[in-house]
Design a protein around this motif. Structure first.
Motif, PDB file in Angstrom:
ATOM      1  N   MET A   1       0.784  -1.350   0.137  1.00 56.44           N
ATOM      2  CA  MET A   1      -0.129   0.050   0.151  1.00 56.44           C
ATOM      3  C   MET A   1       0.814   1.195   0.059  1.00 56.44           C
ATOM      4  N   GLN A   2       0.654   1.934  -1.088  1.00 56.99           N
ATOM      5  CA  GLN A   2       1.313   3.315  -0.884  1.00 56.99           C
ATOM      6  C   GLN A   2       0.699   4.503  -1.062  1.00 56.99           C
ATOM      7  N   SER A   3       1.114   5.682  -0.618  1.00 54.89           N
ATOM      8  CA  SER A   3       0.473   6.776  -0.680  1.00 54.89           C
ATOM      9  C   SER A   3       1.601   7.928  -0.881  1.00 54.89           C
ATOM     10  N   SER A   4       1.240   9.151  -0.893  1.00 53.53           N
ATOM     11  CA  SER A   4       2.265  10.277  -0.408  1.00 53.53           C
ATOM     12  C   SER A   4       1.607  11.772  -0.131  1.00 53.53           C
ATOM     13  N   PHE A   5       2.379  12.515   0.505  1.00 53.44           N
ATOM     14  CA  PHE A   5       1.943  13.596   0.977  1.00 53.44           C
ATOM     15  C   PHE A   5       3.021  14.701   1.104  1.00 53.44           C
ATOM     16  N   THR A   6       2.724  15.990   1.232  1.00 52.07           N
ATOM     17  CA  THR A   6       3.479  17.189   1.137  1.00 52.07           C
ATOM     18  C   THR A   6       3.359  17.982   2.636  1.00 52.07           C
ATOM     19  N   ILE A   7       4.346  18.445   3.222  1.00 52.11           N
ATOM     20  CA  ILE A   7       3.828  19.545   4.213  1.00 52.11           C
ATOM     21  C   ILE A   7       4.430  20.879   3.646  1.00 52.11           C
ATOM     22  N   PRO A   8       3.408  21.547   3.312  1.00 52.85           N
ATOM     23  CA  PRO A   8       3.768  22.890   2.554  1.00 52.85           C
ATOM     24  C   PRO A   8       4.667  23.704   3.650  1.00 52.85           C
ATOM     25  N   ALA A   9       5.326  24.677   2.749  1.00 52.47           N
ATOM     26  CA  ALA A   9       6.295  25.575   3.541  1.00 52.47           C
ATOM     27  C   ALA A   9       5.635  26.579   4.349  1.00 52.47           C
ATOM     28  N   ASP A  10       4.437  26.700   4.308  1.00 53.38           N
ATOM     29  CA  ASP A  10       3.586  27.882   5.010  1.00 53.38           C
ATOM     30  C   ASP A  10       2.936  27.097   6.516  1.00 53.38           C
ATOM     31  N   HIS A  11       3.090  25.806   6.484  1.00 55.07           N
ATOM     32  CA  HIS A  11       2.465  25.073   7.607  1.00 55.07           C
ATOM     33  C   HIS A  11       3.002  25.784   8.955  1.00 55.07           C
ATOM     34  N   PRO A  12       1.997  26.123   9.938  1.00 55.49           N
ATOM     35  CA  PRO A  12       2.167  26.955  10.909  1.00 55.49           C
ATOM     36  C   PRO A  12       3.205  26.420  12.072  1.00 55.49           C
ATOM     37  N   SER A  13       3.498  24.780  12.019  1.00 57.67           N
ATOM     38  CA  SER A  13       4.368  24.479  12.794  1.00 57.67           C
ATOM     39  C   SER A  13       6.039  24.682  12.581  1.00 57.67           C
ATOM     40  N   LEU A  14       6.032  25.147  11.074  1.00 50.34           N
ATOM     41  CA  LEU A  14       7.587  25.307  10.611  1.00 50.34           C
ATOM     42  C   LEU A  14       8.168  26.590  11.217  1.00 50.34           C
ATOM     43  N   SER A  15       7.391  27.596  11.514  1.00 54.19           N
ATOM     44  CA  SER A  15       8.073  28.886  11.859  1.00 54.19           C
ATOM     45  C   SER A  15       8.980  28.550  13.193  1.00 54.19           C
ATOM     46  N   GLY A  16       8.855  28.016  13.818  1.00 53.23           N
ATOM     47  CA  GLY A  16       9.776  27.917  15.031  1.00 53.23           C
ATOM     48  C   GLY A  16      10.414  26.586  14.944  1.00 53.23           C
ATOM     49  N   HIS A  17      10.646  25.682  14.032  1.00 55.98           N
ATOM     50  CA  HIS A  17      10.949  24.503  13.728  1.00 55.98           C
ATOM     51  C   HIS A  17      12.049  24.271  12.568  1.00 55.98           C
ATOM     52  N   PHE A  18      13.140  24.719  12.519  1.00 53.89           N
ATOM     53  CA  PHE A  18      13.879  25.720  13.248  1.00 53.89           C
ATOM     54  C   PHE A  18      14.342  27.065  12.090  1.00 53.89           C
ATOM     55  N   PRO A  19      14.204  28.199  12.807  1.00 48.97           N
ATOM     56  CA  PRO A  19      14.416  29.504  12.021  1.00 48.97           C
ATOM     57  C   PRO A  19      15.726  29.273  11.082  1.00 48.97           C
ATOM     58  N   GLY A  20      15.528  29.802  10.016  1.00 45.93           N
ATOM     59  CA  GLY A  20      16.665  29.830   9.059  1.00 45.93           C
ATOM     60  C   GLY A  20      16.918  28.340   8.441  1.00 45.93           C
ATOM     61  N   ARG A  21      16.283  27.518   8.871  1.00 49.68           N
ATOM     62  CA  ARG A  21      16.536  26.125   8.269  1.00 49.68           C
ATOM     63  C   ARG A  21      15.407  25.192   8.703  1.00 49.68           C
ATOM     64  N   PRO A  22      14.236  25.507   8.230  1.00 50.84           N
ATOM     65  CA  PRO A  22      13.021  24.622   8.688  1.00 50.84           C
ATOM     66  C   PRO A  22      13.035  23.118   8.219  1.00 50.84           C
ATOM     67  N   ILE A  23      12.657  22.345   9.081  1.00 47.91           N
ATOM     68  CA  ILE A  23      12.519  21.089   8.828  1.00 47.91           C
ATOM     69  C   ILE A  23      11.149  20.365   9.530  1.00 47.91           C
ATOM     70  N   VAL A  24      10.540  19.722   8.683  1.00 46.05           N
ATOM     71  CA  VAL A  24       9.060  19.228   9.018  1.00 46.05           C
ATOM     72  C   VAL A  24       9.341  18.165  10.643  1.00 46.05           C
ATOM     73  N   PRO A  25       8.402  18.870  11.295  1.00 51.95           N
ATOM     74  CA  PRO A  25       8.408  17.997  12.722  1.00 51.95           C
ATOM     75  C   PRO A  25       8.092  16.547  12.756  1.00 51.95           C
ATOM     76  N   GLY A  26       8.970  15.715  13.429  1.00 57.47           N
ATOM     77  CA  GLY A  26       8.328  14.247  13.491  1.00 57.47           C
ATOM     78  C   GLY A  26       6.903  13.994  13.471  1.00 57.47           C
ATOM     79  N   VAL A  27       6.278  14.693  14.486  1.00 53.59           N
ATOM     80  CA  VAL A  27       4.876  14.534  14.713  1.00 53.59           C
ATOM     81  C   VAL A  27       3.898  14.773  13.605  1.00 53.59           C
ATOM     82  N   LEU A  28       4.339  15.499  12.614  1.00 56.66           N
ATOM     83  CA  LEU A  28       3.732  15.957  11.381  1.00 56.66           C
ATOM     84  C   LEU A  28       3.579  14.635  10.532  1.00 56.66           C
TER      85      LEU A  28
END
Length: 99
Positions: A1-28
């Protein structure tokens, strides 16, 4: 079973995770995998536990993440997430054992 997703660059959790070099938090990432599980096996309901999770590489905002689900018996489901050829998350969810 396969699917895919993308977390957009404007997701609210990214602004503080991490400033200057954002990464998607594991919980997302885990939430997106749970959504893939719900879509693939709605009759099972949500898994009861996260058995293990490993995050071997970072996910950048906007990156496409492919999710592969693999049944592991009646009460477990393995998952692997990749960005291209790079594994970014792998692990296993579980449900109570059948009676």
């Amino acid at each position: 079973m396969q699917s895919s997703f993308t977390i957009p660059a404007d997701h609210p959790s990214l602004s503080g995770h991490f400033p200057g070099r954002p990464i998607v938090p594991g919980v997302l990432l885990l939430d997106a995998v749970l959504q893939a599980v719900a879509a693939a096996a709605p009759e099972r309901g949500a898994p009861a536990k996260l058995i293990r999770a490993k995050f071997p590489a970072r996910v950048a905002p906007g990156a496409a993440v492919a999710v592969t689900l693999a049944p592991r018996g009646d009460d477990r489901l393995g998952f692997t997430c990749r960005c291209g050829d790079t594994i970014v998350l792998l692990g296993e969810f579980g449900w109570p054992a059948p009676a």
